[in-house]
Every structure is written in structure tokens, then in C-alpha cells.
Design a protein around this motif. Structure first.
Motif, PDB file in Angstrom:
ATOM      1  N   GLY A 173       0.798  -1.214   0.000  1.00 37.21           N
ATOM      2  CA  GLY A 173       0.000   0.000   0.000  1.00 37.21           C
ATOM      3  C   GLY A 173       0.828   1.261   0.000  1.00 37.21           C
ATOM      4  N   GLU A 174       2.134   1.116  -0.232  1.00 37.57           N
ATOM      5  CA  GLU A 174       3.030   2.264  -0.246  1.00 37.57           C
ATOM      6  C   GLU A 174       3.197   2.787  -1.673  1.00 37.57           C
ATOM      7  OE1 GLU A 174       6.407   0.273   1.213  1.00 37.57           O
ATOM      8  OE2 GLU A 174       5.850   0.449   3.345  1.00 37.57           O
ATOM      9  N   VAL A 175       3.479   4.059  -1.772  1.00 41.58           N
ATOM     10  CA  VAL A 175       3.694   4.676  -3.083  1.00 41.58           C
ATOM     11  C   VAL A 175       5.156   4.492  -3.485  1.00 41.58           C
ATOM     12  CG1 VAL A 175       3.628   6.809  -4.408  1.00 41.58           C
ATOM     13  CG2 VAL A 175       1.841   6.337  -2.710  1.00 41.58           C
ATOM     14  N   ASP A 176       5.382   3.767  -4.568  1.00 35.46           N
ATOM     15  CA  ASP A 176       6.750   3.548  -5.054  1.00 35.46           C
ATOM     16  C   ASP A 176       7.262   4.707  -5.898  1.00 35.46           C
ATOM     17  OD1 ASP A 176       7.226   1.204  -3.789  1.00 35.46           O
ATOM     18  OD2 ASP A 176       6.895  -0.086  -5.541  1.00 35.46           O
ATOM     19  N   GLY A 177       6.369   5.559  -6.352  1.00 34.27           N
ATOM     20  CA  GLY A 177       6.819   6.694  -7.143  1.00 34.27           C
ATOM     21  C   GLY A 177       5.660   7.448  -7.759  1.00 34.27           C
ATOM     22  N   THR A 178       5.936   8.634  -8.220  1.00 34.75           N
ATOM     23  CA  THR A 178       4.949   9.427  -8.952  1.00 34.75           C
ATOM     24  C   THR A 178       5.379   9.627 -10.403  1.00 34.75           C
ATOM     25  OG1 THR A 178       6.016  11.444  -8.146  1.00 34.75           O
ATOM     26  CG2 THR A 178       4.112  10.631  -6.904  1.00 34.75           C
ATOM     27  N   THR A 179       6.443   8.938 -10.785  1.00 34.15           N
ATOM     28  CA  THR A 179       6.829   8.747 -12.183  1.00 34.15           C
ATOM     29  C   THR A 179       7.070   7.260 -12.357  1.00 34.15           C
ATOM     30  OG1 THR A 179       9.164   9.129 -11.648  1.00 34.15           O
ATOM     31  CG2 THR A 179       7.883  11.022 -12.422  1.00 34.15           C
ATOM     32  N   ASP A 180       7.163   6.797 -13.587  1.00 30.15           N
ATOM     33  CA  ASP A 180       7.286   5.364 -13.847  1.00 30.15           C
ATOM     34  C   ASP A 180       8.415   4.761 -13.007  1.00 30.15           C
ATOM     35  OD1 ASP A 180       5.521   4.793 -16.465  1.00 30.15           O
ATOM     36  OD2 ASP A 180       6.435   6.777 -16.619  1.00 30.15           O
ATOM     37  N   PRO A 181       8.082   3.869 -12.053  1.00 25.80           N
ATOM     38  CA  PRO A 181       9.115   3.322 -11.160  1.00 25.80           C
ATOM     39  C   PRO A 181      10.148   2.476 -11.906  1.00 25.80           C
ATOM     40  CG  PRO A 181       6.912   2.935 -10.292  1.00 25.80           C
ATOM     41  CD  PRO A 181       6.748   3.386 -11.700  1.00 25.80           C
ATOM     42  N   GLU A 182      11.336   2.443 -11.332  1.00 27.37           N
ATOM     43  CA  GLU A 182      12.442   1.602 -11.809  1.00 27.37           C
ATOM     44  C   GLU A 182      12.824   1.907 -13.252  1.00 27.37           C
ATOM     45  OE1 GLU A 182      12.488  -2.498 -10.659  1.00 27.37           O
ATOM     46  OE2 GLU A 182      10.990  -2.178  -9.095  1.00 27.37           O
ATOM     47  N   THR A 183      12.706   3.173 -13.626  1.00 28.93           N
ATOM     48  CA  THR A 183      13.147   3.618 -14.960  1.00 28.93           C
ATOM     49  C   THR A 183      14.044   4.840 -14.788  1.00 28.93           C
ATOM     50  OG1 THR A 183      11.231   5.078 -15.269  1.00 28.93           O
ATOM     51  CG2 THR A 183      11.034   2.799 -16.058  1.00 28.93           C
ATOM     52  N   SER A 184      14.878   5.077 -15.784  1.00 26.53           N
ATOM     53  CA  SER A 184      15.801   6.210 -15.731  1.00 26.53           C
ATOM     54  C   SER A 184      15.139   7.472 -16.275  1.00 26.53           C
ATOM     55  CB  SER A 184      17.054   5.902 -16.552  1.00 26.53           C
ATOM     56  OG  SER A 184      16.730   5.835 -17.932  1.00 26.53           O
ATOM     57  N   TRP A 185      15.702   8.615 -15.863  1.00 24.05           N
ATOM     58  CA  TRP A 185      15.223   9.890 -16.392  1.00 24.05           C
ATOM     59  C   TRP A 185      15.383   9.933 -17.905  1.00 24.05           C
ATOM     60  CZ3 TRP A 185      17.957  13.495 -19.195  1.00 24.05           C
ATOM     61  CH2 TRP A 185      17.310  14.725 -19.438  1.00 24.05           C
ATOM     62  N   LEU A 186      16.471   9.380 -18.416  1.00 31.48           N
ATOM     63  CA  LEU A 186      16.731   9.414 -19.854  1.00 31.48           C
ATOM     64  C   LEU A 186      15.682   8.609 -20.616  1.00 31.48           C
ATOM     65  CD1 LEU A 186      18.629  10.419 -22.050  1.00 31.48           C
ATOM     66  CD2 LEU A 186      20.011   8.348 -21.724  1.00 31.48           C
TER      67      LEU A 186
END
Length: 518
Positions: free
Chosen positions: A488-501
Motif C-alpha cells: 500500500g506504499e507509493v513507489d513513485g509518482t513517475t514510472d518506477p524503476e526507470t531512468s530519467w533518460l
């Protein structure tokens, strides 16, 4: 940094489409298809080993019913195929979009050759885009007296100039045969999402979480009829009319056999064999414990001529024939689609379901798990609207360390590849059809509708009971999308486990008018 899956046929076609816009090229004419000899599935195969084995099971059910069993795990799916090849006595029909020359492909090919050596007729129908770099192997196989290879919608120019042909004849070559079917003695058939390659059968560091259905009974002759329609189509070319000037000597055949034997005898091959022997389905078969699901089954496939017809309402298209099942939904629709790009029409359809009170769940790849990053560029723009509509949106994680479930994996990296839809806990579709523009408008597809509350319940429980462990559940928080894990935790607010690039590259691609090719 290269996008995931940049070498896949889907991405290659997209890159060619962008190149074709910059060039004016003429079409390369296909050869006159004068050497095609019509053939059809054998119809008197009840006395074969497989026919005799399933006879008692079939006799205890009405002739109109089909027995079906989901092949959820890669090892089960390959062990079943190899066991059926070994038991074949009359015929083996093989239809695939991709056919890799890796460990699984070599093992599969070797078993087909052994079957042909003992007199079994083998018909191999392959989409040429996924096979055109294997001309030597296909030419050798095609020379066997009991093996015939045909190539669907072929690329006419081979070798180094092949890519030029993709550009100059793009409008034709852009349309592919995405169907998958495997039929033995016209008594038992496998249909679903898997091609032939390591990643589909738990033989790779990257495992595709996929689903096939093996079936006996009423549906099998219908699957054979669809195969025959493709096999005898004007778009299916005998290999010798495309792969020219490739005289195959006895030494070339012997060389291929040595290559296949070497692959099987290598440590990796032996280790894979040991794992196949421990596949769960082997134990179930040995103990006579395989529990078939039973019910009515309806077989559907695009007409081969779909590659000539742009009109989606044409009788050549599969999706208009599946649409009534979704229109009748009253309670729930679960869509499992590895590549999900609904488009405006798809969004309107989903909205109509929601407005009728139908609960809609979409299970697809995350950016971290997808093998075709460019498709994610088309999908990501629909996430906010899907969540606003109240659609339950689930994305697969790239690594699965939990206990295996129906569409999960166990390798160091997992990627969803299944195409499965469950309607009202009663109807299940399993096949090759993704919910994206390419599957709906460009490629040919096939699959089966199963009428079985028992199967639907089983699949729903297997797919969703552990969704928080195997997937992220997305939710809207104001204007922000959150990826929620199993705790139930938030892993991210952008696609998790991906690079900025990678995320930046996907955002840039999403502004290009490429959706129709995805």
C-alpha cells in the motif's frame, strides 16, 4: 540509451514507416505464386495415438463441447509442445509470427525433423518478417520430403538489401500475420500468445509472462480450418519461390542437424531439458491428474485478406466479431493486454462500459517491464483519463520474485506478453490480439472465446489475487499518478524503476504521430 525492444519487428516497422515518409519508392513485385499446392488437415485421425488417448475423455462429454487447459508457465508450454510432437503420427501444423534460432527454436526444430523422419507431415507457416533472416535453415527444412515451409506476405528482397525493400514496399509489408497456432493430428491444438523463442518458455533471463490454451474436442477442427485458410491463401508463398538460388545439399542438411544436436547437448541445453522434465504439467500427465475445463468454444481469426483491407468493419476483421461479447457485459471486464493503446475509439468504448456500471480492469506492462518502449509512448497519454473514468489500471513489475501465478514469471526480469480478456466471470478470450491499433487494423490475429464460469473464476483468481505483489496499482492523487506497491506504499509518482533518460525519450516519442503504427 536505446529504447526497450528496439530490434523487435513492431519497432522495425515503425522506424521504416518514418523513413518511408522521406522517400518515394516503387513497390517490388511478388513472384507469381504458381507453385502453391493446396493441402488441408487430415480428417481421419481418431485412431492415432493422441486420438486414442483422448477418446475416452471426449466420449464422456457432448460432441459440441471443447476441453481446454491453460498453459500458464513457460516450461509447461514447451513440455506440452514437445510431448505432442513426439506423439504425432499423421500431421503437425505450425503457425507463428516469430520463430527464433535460439535454444528453444533449435530444440523445437530438431523435434519437428525427427517427426518428419518417421513420416509425419509437417506444415510450417511463418510470418516472413520474423523469419527472413533464417533463409538457410528454412531452405534446408523445406527440402525434407515431409516438411513444407510457407512464408506469409514475404519480403521479396533478401539479404543486405532487405531493409530497402521494407521502405519501398512499406504499405504492403507493414501488415503482418501475428497469429499463433500449433495443431497435432487434428486432434489437439494450442492457441494463444506465445511465439517460438527462449523468452516465451522460461529459457531466458527475460521471461515473457504469457498464456496459451491447449484444447481437445469441438474447437480443434475449427482451428485447423483457420490454419488451412491461411496455408492456402494467396498471401502464403512456398519458401522456394522466395528463398531462391539456395540449392540444399545433403551436407547442408547434416550441418544443420549437427548444429541442432550441439545446442541440445550443450550444458545450457541439458539444464533446460532437466527443467522441462520437472515441469508441473509433466507430473500431472504422469499421474493422470490433468483437470480439463469443459464448455462451448468459438474459434475466431482475421481473414488472411485483412492485409488488403483498411476498413475495420470489413468481414475480414476479427474485432467486430468479438465486440458483441463486450457489449453484452453487465458486471465486469478484465483486459490483459501486453501492448495497450486504446485510441479515441477504444476510450469511447471503455467509457460506454463504465457508464453502464461495468467494472473495467486493465492489466498491461509498465515502462520498466515492457519489451517495446515505443508502444508505451502511445499508452501513457491515456492513463490519466482511464483513471478518471474509474478504470482499475494495473502495470506489471519488471522483476518477479514471488510465487508464480497465472501470468507471472520467475526469471530475473519479466515482461507481460499475454492477451486475455474476461467478461462477467463467464466468458474468456485467449489469443494473439492486443488492444492496440496494429492488432486491430494492420496485423492478422486469432483466438478462442471460451464459455466457462469455472475457467473465468480460476483465471481471475490466479491473475488478480496477487496483483499487488506482481504489479503496481495506479491511482490519481490530484493531477499526480501514483504507483502503489503490495504494502500500500507509493513507489513513485513517475514510472518506477526507470531512468530519467528513458522517460524523457518516451515523452519525446509521444508527440510524434505514430499511434496508428503501434
Amino acid at each position: 540509451m536505446l529504447l526497450p525492444g528496439w530490434r523487435t519487428p513492431k519497432v522495425c516497422l515503425l522506424l521504416v514507416a518514418m523513413t518511408a515518409l522521406l522517400m518515394n519508392g516503387g513497390c517490388t513485385n511478388l513472384p507469381k505464386n504458381v507453385q502453391r499446392i493446396e493441402s488441408r488437415a487430415f480428417t481421419t485421425t481418431e485412431t492415432t495415438l493422441i486420438g486414442a488417448h483422448i477418446r475416452e475423455t471426449l466420449q464422456s462429454h457432448p460432441e459440441t463441447e471443447t476441453g481446454f487447459y491453460p498453459l500458464s508457465y513457460g516450461l509447461d508450454a514447451m513440455a506440452t509442445r514437445l510431448a505432442l510432437i513426439n506423439a504425432a503420427q499423421k500431421s503437425i501444423d505450425v503457425q507463428y509470427y516469430l520463430y527464433h534460432d535460439d535454444l528453444v527454436g533449435q530444440l523445437f526444430t530438431k523435434r519437428l525433423l525427427y517427426a518428419a523422419d518417421r513420416g509425419v507431415r509437417v506444415r510450417m507457416l511463418l510470418d516472413d518478417l520474423g523469419a527472413s533472416d533464417k533463409d538457410h535453415m528454412l531452405a534446408v527444412l523445406n527440402q525434407h520430403p515431409n516438411i513444407e515451409v510457407r512464408l506469409f506476405n514475404p519480403v521479396t528482397t533478401r539479404g543486405l538489401l532487405r531493409n530497402l525493400n521494407l521502405v519501398t514496399d512499406f504499405s504492403r509489408i507493414n501488415r503482418r500475420m501475428h497469429n499463433k497456432s500449433f495443431i497435432v493430428d487434428n486432434q489437439i491444438a494450442i492457441i494463444g500468445g506465445r511465439n517460438i523463442g527462449d523468452e516465451y518458455y522460461d529459457a531466458s533471463a527475460v521471461e515473457f509472462a504469457d498464456l496459451d490454451m491447449v484444447q481437445i474436442g469441438a474447437a480443434v477442427p475449427d482451428i485447423s480450418l483457420d490454419f488451412d485458410e491461411y496455408w492456402n491463401s494467396d498471401h502464403s508463398y512456398p519458401a522456394e519461390t522466395i528463398i531462391k538460388n539456395r540449392y540444399v545439399s545433403d551436407e547442408m542438411y547434416a550441418t544443420l542437424m549437427r548444429k541442432l544436436e550441439k545446442a541440445v547437448q550443450a550444458p545450457e541445453g541439458q539444464q533446460y531439458f532437466e527443467r522441462l522434465h520437472s515441469a508441473p504439467i509433466i507430473q500431472e500427465l504422469a499421474e493422470g491428474d490433468l483437470q480439463w475445463f469443459w464448455g462451448q468454444a468459438s474459434v475466431y481469426a482475421d481473414a488472411p485478406d485483412k492485409i488488403e483491407r483498411a476498413d475495420i468493419d470489413s468481414g475480414a476483421h476479427l474485432t467486430p466479431r468479438l465486440e458483441p461479447y463486450f457489449l453484452k457485459a453487465q458486471k465486469e471486464v478484465i483486459m490483459v493486454s501486453a501492448y495497450f493503446v486504446p485510441g479515441k475509439e477504444g476510450m469511447a468504448f471503455i467509457r460506454s462500459l463504465v457508464e453502464r456500471g461495468v467494472r473495467v480492469t486493465v492489466v498491461t506492462n509498465s515502462l520498466a517491464s515492457t519489451d517495446v518502449g515505443i508502444v508505451h509512448a502511445g499508452y501513457r497519454q491515456y492513463r490519466p483519463e482511464l483513471l478518471e473514468l474509474g478504470v482499475r489500471l494495473i502495470e506489471m513489475k519488471p522483476r518477479v520474485k514471488e510465487k508464480k501465478h497465472l501470468i507471472s514469471g520467475s526469471s530475473s526480469r519479466a515482461s507481460l506478453h499475454a492477451k486475455t480478456y474476461i467478461i462477467d466471470g463467464d466468458i474468456v478470450f485467449v489469443g494473439s490480439l492486443n488492444l492496440d491499433p496494429r492488432s486491430i487494423r494492420l496485423n492478422t490475429e486469432n483466438g478462442v472465446i471460451y464459455h466457462s464460469p469455472e475457467l473465468a473464476t480460476y483465471m481471475k483468481e490466479e491473475m488478480l489475487v496477487a496483483d499487488h505483489k506482481l504489479y503496481w496499482v495506479l491511482r490519481k492523487n490530484g493531477h499526480t499518478i501514483e504507483w502503489v506497491n503490495g504494502q500500500g506504499e507509493v513507489d513513485g509518482t513517475t514510472d518506477p524503476e526507470t531512468s530519467w533518460l528513458l522517460r524523457t525519450g518516451i515523452r519525446l516519442l509521444s508527440v510524434f504521430p505514430i499511434e496508428s503504427q503501434l
